[in-house]
Design a protein around this motif. Structure first.
Motif, PDB file in Angstrom:
ATOM      1  N   UNK A   1       5.626   8.908   4.876  1.00 50.86           N
ATOM      2  CA  UNK A   1       6.146   9.721   3.771  1.00 50.86           C
ATOM      3  C   UNK A   1       7.660   9.573   3.595  1.00 50.86           C
ATOM      4  N   UNK A   2       8.316   8.893   4.526  1.00 50.63           N
ATOM      5  CA  UNK A   2       9.769   8.718   4.467  1.00 50.63           C
ATOM      6  C   UNK A   2      10.126   7.382   3.820  1.00 50.63           C
ATOM      7  N   UNK A   3      11.092   7.431   2.919  1.00 52.84           N
ATOM      8  CA  UNK A   3      11.590   6.216   2.261  1.00 52.84           C
ATOM      9  C   UNK A   3      12.618   5.498   3.133  1.00 52.84           C
ATOM     10  N   UNK A   4      13.351   6.271   3.941  1.00 55.43           N
ATOM     11  CA  UNK A   4      14.389   5.712   4.814  1.00 55.43           C
ATOM     12  C   UNK A   4      13.897   5.722   6.253  1.00 55.43           C
TER      13      UNK A   4
ATOM     14  N   UNK B   1       0.852  -1.190   0.000  1.00 54.97           N
ATOM     15  CA  UNK B   1       0.000   0.000   0.000  1.00 54.97           C
ATOM     16  C   UNK B   1       0.888   1.240   0.000  1.00 54.97           C
ATOM     17  N   UNK B   2       0.375   2.330  -0.569  1.00 51.78           N
ATOM     18  CA  UNK B   2       1.119   3.590  -0.623  1.00 51.78           C
ATOM     19  C   UNK B   2       0.159   4.758  -0.435  1.00 51.78           C
ATOM     20  N   UNK B   3       0.685   5.894   0.005  1.00 52.05           N
ATOM     21  CA  UNK B   3      -0.091   7.123   0.119  1.00 52.05           C
ATOM     22  C   UNK B   3      -1.317   6.988   1.002  1.00 52.05           C
ATOM     23  N   UNK B   4      -2.421   7.565   0.529  1.00 49.76           N
ATOM     24  CA  UNK B   4      -3.672   7.556   1.295  1.00 49.76           C
ATOM     25  C   UNK B   4      -4.175   6.131   1.516  1.00 49.76           C
ATOM     26  N   UNK B   5      -3.927   5.251   0.554  1.00 51.32           N
ATOM     27  CA  UNK B   5      -4.333   3.851   0.685  1.00 51.32           C
ATOM     28  C   UNK B   5      -3.600   3.184   1.850  1.00 51.32           C
ATOM     29  N   UNK B   6      -2.316   3.492   2.024  1.00 49.21           N
ATOM     30  CA  UNK B   6      -1.542   2.937   3.135  1.00 49.21           C
ATOM     31  C   UNK B   6      -2.083   3.443   4.467  1.00 49.21           C
TER      32      UNK B   6
ATOM     33  N   UNK C   1      25.414   1.422   5.787  1.00 47.20           N
ATOM     34  CA  UNK C   1      26.157   2.251   6.739  1.00 47.20           C
ATOM     35  C   UNK C   1      26.525   3.613   6.159  1.00 47.20           C
ATOM     36  N   UNK C   2      26.435   3.765   4.838  1.00 46.94           N
ATOM     37  CA  UNK C   2      26.810   5.021   4.192  1.00 46.94           C
ATOM     38  C   UNK C   2      25.632   5.992   4.101  1.00 46.94           C
ATOM     39  N   UNK C   3      24.529   5.563   3.483  1.00 45.74           N
ATOM     40  CA  UNK C   3      23.399   6.469   3.230  1.00 45.74           C
ATOM     41  C   UNK C   3      22.236   6.286   4.192  1.00 45.74           C
ATOM     42  N   UNK C   4      22.235   5.210   4.960  1.00 47.07           N
ATOM     43  CA  UNK C   4      21.166   4.984   5.932  1.00 47.07           C
ATOM     44  C   UNK C   4      19.957   4.247   5.402  1.00 47.07           C
ATOM     45  N   UNK C   5      19.972   3.895   4.126  1.00 45.49           N
ATOM     46  CA  UNK C   5      18.851   3.148   3.564  1.00 45.49           C
ATOM     47  C   UNK C   5      18.703   1.823   4.301  1.00 45.49           C
ATOM     48  N   UNK C   6      17.458   1.414   4.529  1.00 47.91           N
ATOM     49  CA  UNK C   6      17.189   0.113   5.143  1.00 47.91           C
ATOM     50  C   UNK C   6      16.161  -0.602   4.277  1.00 47.91           C
ATOM     51  N   UNK C   7      16.581  -1.635   3.603  1.00 49.57           N
ATOM     52  CA  UNK C   7      15.677  -2.421   2.768  1.00 49.57           C
ATOM     53  C   UNK C   7      15.120  -3.556   3.606  1.00 49.57           C
TER      54      UNK C   7
END
Length: 154
Positions: A44-47, A11-16, A111-117
């Motif tokens: 709203x945050x990707x990371x 889900x994304x946006x308003x649906x989420x 560890x570099x950009x903080x992304x967490x998949x």
């Protein structure tokens, strides 16, 4: 032993936000305006984002201070009800884009950009739970974090 990732609807946006509200209410909790605001800010945050960042952003948007401890309580409720996932090593949170789908948290943290998949892998989850069970330990909320460099930073 091939990994098995189960499928679910993201889900994304308003649906989420609507799905999170539905999941929380169906779990016997209330969906308040503050909980909605915290979830919307988180989503709203990707990371991964900290409770302090959420509190600061909500304070600026509302024109009045939102206490980080209130945000922490709401985030803990979200984690308990599978609406959010906590990246333990960063003390930060991600919205669960498929609320209502119970699974363990497996993260690949850059560890570099903080992304967490977030990775869903039933084989790994079963193995971790089996290790706990073999030692007479009841795993409540397994979290596995693999630290390193993402594709973009490597």
């Amino acid at each position: 032993m091939a990994p098995h990732a189960h499928t679910h609807h993201e889900h994304h946006g308003a649906d989420l936000i609507a799905e999170a509200a539905r999941a929380l209410v169906s779990g016997g909790e209330q969906w308040t305006s503050m909980r909605e605001a915290v979830f919307a800010e988180l989503a709203r945050h990707e990371r991964p984002v900290s409770a302090y960042d959420i509190a600061d952003n909500l304070s600026a948007a509302r024109g009045k201070r939102v206490a980080p401890n209130s945000v922490y309580r709401i985030l803990d409720l979200f984690v308990t009800n599978n609406l959010a996932m906590r990246v333990e090593s960063a003390n930060a949170y991600l919205a669960n884009t498929h609320p209502g789908c119970a699974h363990d948290c497996i993260f690949l943290v850059c560890d570099e950009c903080g992304e967490a998949a977030h990775v869903d892998d039933e084989t790994v989850s079963r193995a971790v739970r089996a290790i706990a069970t073999s030692r007479q330990f009841k795993a409540e909320r397994p979290v596995l974090e693999i630290r390193g460099l993402c594709k973009g930073c490597a």
